[in-house]
Design an enzyme around this catalytic site. Structure first.
Site, PDB file in Angstrom:
ATOM      1  N   SER A 105       0.077  -3.227  -0.422  1.00  0.00           N
ATOM      2  CA  SER A 105       0.213  -2.219  -1.467  1.00  0.00           C
ATOM      3  C   SER A 105      -0.893  -1.162  -1.352  1.00  0.00           C
ATOM      4  CB  SER A 105       0.217  -2.928  -2.830  1.00  0.00           C
ATOM      5  OG  SER A 105       0.540  -2.046  -3.870  1.00  0.00           O
ATOM      6  N   HIS A 130       4.909  -1.035  -0.080  1.00  0.00           N
ATOM      7  CA  HIS A 130       6.051  -0.975  -1.000  1.00  0.00           C
ATOM      8  C   HIS A 130       5.839   0.179  -1.970  1.00  0.00           C
ATOM      9  CE1 HIS A 130       4.012  -3.988  -4.053  1.00  0.00           C
ATOM     10  NE2 HIS A 130       3.322  -2.887  -3.893  1.00  0.00           N
TER      11      HIS A 130
END
EC number: 3.4.21.92
Length: 204
Positions: A105, A130
């Protein structure tokens, strides 16, 4: 003792002999003298402030010498992560990034945001990208709509950053971040998130 107190109690101390006698440092402070910063655990405001402060301090010490940022993080707050990212781009020294363990992330975005040619993974590291997560929002429909628009703007901003540092086009980034995309070190290199996979320290 809470988890943080236990973790702090387990941090090793290093004792050095100087002309003025002995001096002890916690291991992270000693490594900071070598221009090494650790970004470990959840990215949140307090941790981000500490990393930003260390980056600014090392720039003031020597604006022409590289800083080494070691990352082992599952990600976390987008705003906290972007404060670190912006500081990395703002300061004069090159910031070399190294993934140890995982960079997921916001951790992956910070890994990719290191100086070109100086972004690394150790062989068994994992990287995951993501889209930003929208937590369980509550409140009026109009408030939820405002937050939904903000998350779409953040997604576009993060995709642009990843595209800039990886060389992937926006459409590819948008598709790949639509769901969690996990990569090993070699895959991260091929994707453009890092420049090299290191299994031994390069001397000299």
């Amino acid at each position: 003792m809470n988890k943080l107190e236990i973790a702090n109690a387990l941090v090793p101390m290093v004792v050095e002999q100087t002309a003025r006698g002995e001096r002890s440092y916690d291991i992270y402070s000693r490594l900071l003298k070598e221009r090494i910063i650790f970004l470990v655990g959840q990215v949140e405001d307090h941790m981000a402030n500490l990393v930003v402060a260390q980056l600014l301090f090392l720039e003031s010490e020597n604006p022409d010498k590289d800083i080494h940022l070691y990352i082992n993080s599952p990600g976390g707050s987008v705003t906290a992560g972007l404060s670190i990212y912006d500081t990395m781009q703002f300061i004069k020294p090159d910031v070399s990034t190294m993934c140890i363990g995982q960079a997921a992330s916001m951790g992956a975005l910070l890994l990719s945001g290191g100086a070109a040619g100086k972004r690394y993974c150790l062989p068994h590291s994992r990287v995951m990208i993501h889209q930003p997560l929208l937590g369980g929002l509550q409140g009026q429909a109009s408030d939820i709509e405002i937050h939904a628009k903000e998350i779409l703007l953040l997604r576009e901003k993060l995709n642009n950053i990843l595209s800039k540092h990886t060389g992937q086009d926006i459409e590819t980034i948008a598709r790949d971040t639509d769901r969690d995309k996990f990569m090993d070190a070699e895959m991260a290199k091929n994707y453009g998130l890092i420049d090299s996979v290191l299994d031994k320290r390069v001397v000299g």
